[in-house]
Design a protein around this motif. Sequence first.
Motif, mmCIF file in Angstrom:
data_model
loop_
_atom_site.group_PDB
_atom_site.id
_atom_site.type_symbol
_atom_site.label_atom_id
_atom_site.label_comp_id
_atom_site.label_asym_id
_atom_site.label_seq_id
_atom_site.Cartn_x
_atom_site.Cartn_y
_atom_site.Cartn_z
ATOM 1 N N LEU A 7 3.715 -12.133 -22.600
ATOM 2 C CA LEU A 7 5.095 -12.645 -22.362
ATOM 3 C C LEU A 7 6.291 -12.273 -23.001
ATOM 4 N N THR A 8 7.486 -12.220 -22.342
ATOM 5 C CA THR A 8 8.634 -11.851 -23.114
ATOM 6 C C THR A 8 8.983 -12.754 -24.260
ATOM 7 N N GLY A 9 8.607 -13.898 -24.656
ATOM 8 C CA GLY A 9 9.017 -14.547 -25.619
ATOM 9 C C GLY A 9 8.152 -14.557 -26.868
ATOM 10 N N GLY A 10 7.259 -13.464 -26.553
ATOM 11 C CA GLY A 10 6.381 -13.134 -27.982
ATOM 12 C C GLY A 10 4.898 -13.777 -27.787
ATOM 13 N N PRO A 61 5.634 -17.006 -14.407
ATOM 14 C CA PRO A 61 6.339 -17.761 -15.292
ATOM 15 C C PRO A 61 7.615 -16.964 -15.565
ATOM 16 N N ASP A 62 8.755 -17.847 -16.026
ATOM 17 C CA ASP A 62 10.102 -17.336 -16.236
ATOM 18 C C ASP A 62 10.032 -16.216 -17.396
ATOM 19 N N GLN A 63 8.994 -16.291 -18.207
ATOM 20 C CA GLN A 63 8.971 -15.225 -19.455
ATOM 21 C C GLN A 63 8.075 -14.041 -19.112
ATOM 22 N N GLY A 64 7.623 -14.134 -17.851
ATOM 23 C CA GLY A 64 6.996 -12.781 -17.358
ATOM 24 C C GLY A 64 7.744 -11.574 -16.910
#
Length: 479
Positions: free
Chosen positions: A179-182, A236-239
């Motif tokens: 995910l983009t959040g790490g 998911p939004d962080q995808g």
Amino acid sequence: MSDRFEFSRRRRALLAALAASGVMPSMDALAAQSRFVRRAGASSGGERRITQLIGANGWAESASNIAMWKEMGISWGRDSVGPGQRNSPDDPVRVDKTGAAFDHDLPPAILQNNRNGIHSLLLLGYTPKWNASVEGDSRSAPKDDSVWQRYVETVVRTYVAPPYNVRHFQIWNEAAGKLTGGSPQATFWHGKNFSAHREQARPYDRAMQDYVDLVHIPAARIVRKYGGYVVYGGWPDQGGLENYVKWLEYRSPEADARMIDWVDYLDTHYLGVDALTPLYERYVARGAARGIWQTEIGDRYMSDPHYLPTYFFKFAVWALAHGWNDPNQYVSMVYHWDGFEPYRLTHRGNPRTYNVSGRSLIVLNKTVGGALERFGGQLAFGPDASGLALRSGGDLVIQVRAGPGPRNVDVSGWAGAQPERLGVAMIDALTGEAADASAISARSSAQGLSIGFRIPEAVNGARHGAPEHLAYLVVTQRA
């Protein structure tokens, strides 16, 4: 079993042989035929209502809760079904429970929904711990995919039948890779290199391939076999949307099909309304999907009391401009409808009470409770004010956000309006209280309607630290 969690080779070989012999169509042909039949069967008639857009996670469970759902305009519920074969492969496949811990009875919840005009979305998931590829982890891919398919088949066969008549089934939840959040692995989809200690975890390289091959397409084939609709498992939004599109169009060599061929409703989580536009243009406008849902919105975003009424009003305006011709085409579901946090829709207790977010939905439902139509005119706001408009029944409703003091908006291009017969009221979007008539003035002309309104010093919210008020200007035409 290899790291790829391979399908049963005998089953693949049999399907391939049948397709090659002409006894059955190819997977692509089946998907294309299914899409044609399902798109052709989409309803284009009937009125559009704000309630068709609003759902919640969980079930109402009691007559008093149902009454609260109706007051808030909630017409969809979403929750799990299981527990499947919880302890061993020798267990019967149980699908009569719901809730995070499968501690509530599902059949009466669905029947109560049916009696009260509430639709049910059943979430299919997850893996029994004894069948998990990551030892003891129910959020990991199955070692034996036939166990997953047996569970899905039991759920769908049971609940599409009378008296339940459920048609919508969601496959898993938020399956993704890094995910983009790490986070190296998605919260609800684990595989090789997973560790509960984030600093020790590594990316699950085949996360989406395994999801498509082992989980999504096998389950989607079963759902469609019984006449149900496939709701994607909540990206998911962080995808990242680019990554979502990549995997929707990934062609599985195992199934010889793309995932989008086996999706009826796209689903994302916690995105803004504008983010849905590229998905609409790429898939819904071209007939590749029936609609776009968000099966989770809200949560801590609802700490901003303007979030929900702003989201759903904008969602309605957006839907009216994007081919909203089927009542189930666009849905967003609040996470969660009850709890002890002050931003939830209701505060759990005896009696249960509304929080600010819940009251804002009541006001929205009452204010735009009529049949919705697109507003084809123009709005020109003065300084420190902005908003959107739609038609509700015979009314024009403008949702306005503005700072304290005198504000104004000019309305033009309203077909059929008779300015000399128009009346205007201003409604607080959180409490439903009407402003004193002295706070509003309206002047009509050949060009349209100019509305002046005074925003109180004690506003009902703030954005980026600046005080702002959210209200509805309701323009009615007097007899």
